[in-house]
Design a protein around this motif. Sequence first.
Motif, PDB file in Angstrom:
ATOM      1  N   ARG A 194       1.141  11.372  -5.014  1.00  0.00           N
ATOM      2  CA  ARG A 194       0.745  10.509  -6.132  1.00  0.00           C
ATOM      3  C   ARG A 194       0.834   9.057  -5.678  1.00  0.00           C
ATOM      4  O   ARG A 194       1.880   8.605  -5.210  1.00  0.00           O
ATOM      5  N   VAL A 195      -0.256   8.337  -5.846  1.00  0.00           N
ATOM      6  CA  VAL A 195      -0.289   6.931  -5.456  1.00  0.00           C
ATOM      7  C   VAL A 195       0.400   6.115  -6.547  1.00  0.00           C
ATOM      8  O   VAL A 195       0.044   6.221  -7.724  1.00  0.00           O
ATOM      9  N   PRO A 196       1.397   5.295  -6.188  1.00  0.00           N
ATOM     10  CA  PRO A 196       2.101   4.484  -7.186  1.00  0.00           C
ATOM     11  C   PRO A 196       1.171   3.461  -7.839  1.00  0.00           C
ATOM     12  O   PRO A 196       0.163   3.033  -7.250  1.00  0.00           O
ATOM     13  N   GLY A 197       1.523   3.052  -9.043  1.00  0.00           N
ATOM     14  CA  GLY A 197       0.704   2.107  -9.798  1.00  0.00           C
ATOM     15  C   GLY A 197       0.645   0.721  -9.201  1.00  0.00           C
ATOM     16  O   GLY A 197      -0.273  -0.043  -9.484  1.00  0.00           O
ATOM     17  N   TYR A 198       1.591   0.341  -8.373  1.00  0.00           N
ATOM     18  CA  TYR A 198       1.612  -0.994  -7.794  1.00  0.00           C
ATOM     19  C   TYR A 198       0.709  -1.143  -6.579  1.00  0.00           C
ATOM     20  O   TYR A 198       0.557  -2.233  -6.039  1.00  0.00           O
ATOM     21  N   CYS A 199       0.070  -0.083  -6.125  1.00  0.00           N
ATOM     22  CA  CYS A 199      -0.841  -0.166  -4.982  1.00  0.00           C
ATOM     23  C   CYS A 199      -2.148  -0.820  -5.409  1.00  0.00           C
ATOM     24  O   CYS A 199      -2.590  -0.674  -6.549  1.00  0.00           O
ATOM     25  N   THR A 200      -2.776  -1.534  -4.487  1.00  0.00           N
ATOM     26  CA  THR A 200      -4.074  -2.146  -4.764  1.00  0.00           C
ATOM     27  C   THR A 200      -5.159  -1.316  -4.109  1.00  0.00           C
ATOM     28  O   THR A 200      -4.959  -0.719  -3.052  1.00  0.00           O
ATOM     29  N   ALA A 201      -6.333  -1.321  -4.733  1.00  0.00           N
ATOM     30  CA  ALA A 201      -7.443  -0.490  -4.255  1.00  0.00           C
ATOM     31  C   ALA A 201      -8.435  -1.298  -3.429  1.00  0.00           C
ATOM     32  O   ALA A 201      -8.485  -2.519  -3.523  1.00  0.00           O
ATOM     33  N   THR A 205      -3.765  -0.500  -0.388  1.00  0.00           N
ATOM     34  CA  THR A 205      -2.610  -1.167   0.209  1.00  0.00           C
ATOM     35  C   THR A 205      -1.419  -0.940  -0.700  1.00  0.00           C
ATOM     36  O   THR A 205      -1.458  -1.297  -1.881  1.00  0.00           O
ATOM     37  N   CYS A 206      -0.370  -0.318  -0.122  1.00  0.00           N
ATOM     38  CA  CYS A 206       0.811  -0.002  -0.922  1.00  0.00           C
ATOM     39  C   CYS A 206       2.073  -0.702  -0.430  1.00  0.00           C
ATOM     40  O   CYS A 206       3.085  -0.666  -1.103  1.00  0.00           O
ATOM     41  N   GLY A 207       2.052  -1.296   0.719  1.00  0.00           N
ATOM     42  CA  GLY A 207       3.217  -2.008   1.223  1.00  0.00           C
ATOM     43  C   GLY A 207       3.745  -1.410   2.507  1.00  0.00           C
ATOM     44  O   GLY A 207       3.091  -0.618   3.173  1.00  0.00           O
ATOM     45  N   SER A 208       4.951  -1.832   2.832  1.00  0.00           N
ATOM     46  CA  SER A 208       5.532  -1.401   4.108  1.00  0.00           C
ATOM     47  C   SER A 208       5.960   0.058   4.006  1.00  0.00           C
ATOM     48  O   SER A 208       6.204   0.554   2.912  1.00  0.00           O
ATOM     49  N   PRO A 209       6.020   0.762   5.068  1.00  0.00           N
ATOM     50  CA  PRO A 209       5.931   0.369   6.472  1.00  0.00           C
ATOM     51  C   PRO A 209       4.522   0.440   7.055  1.00  0.00           C
ATOM     52  O   PRO A 209       4.253  -0.178   8.070  1.00  0.00           O
TER      53      PRO A 209
END
Length: 194
Positions: A147-154, A158-162
């Motif tokens: 499940r892709v978290p809601g804070y990711c951008t499309a 891009t979801c963050g590190s690592p």
Amino acid sequence: MIMKSPLFALLVLYIAKFNFVESFATQKCQQHRISKRAGPVSSLSATEEKSIDKEDKFSFQQRIESVKTAVVGAVSGGIAATPFIALHDIPLYGPAAWEFDTDMGSLQSALFAIVYRYCVREEDDNEMLNMGVVGAFVVVRTLSRVRVPGYCTAAPLTCGSPLGYFDWDMIQQLALNGLESAALFGAAAFAMEV
């Protein structure tokens, strides 16, 4: 808890129904083969004789074997994956999600067992094929459950590190779902081989 699920009740009914039908169908098939062979052999061509002797892979008997295979796959896969699914689902989503995921895992394992039965035959001793079938099911189930978290951008994701595309939460989901899937399909394949 699994014995209260409608999937379990349906499987028990199928087993009871097909044990009766199997004995009846086997008796009728044997009578049919005997009556066909009792006729004049000269009227049969060589290909017709071979088709009588060779068991059809889409016969009623093979369908019964597929149902038995599905039951073995559902039970063995469901039992093996239940503790792993509990570790993942109960703390995060609750017992209802755990029961649902266990039931759906059993259904997936049943379908896997049927495919595995047709991919891996008795004459074939190809270990790579066996592992490839299991691996394909593990990868597909694992990736579909992330499940892709809601804070990711499309566009681009891009979801963050690592890694940018996968963050730590998604990597944890991949690891846990991969473990569940390996237990689910690995146990079903093991039960089919034994």
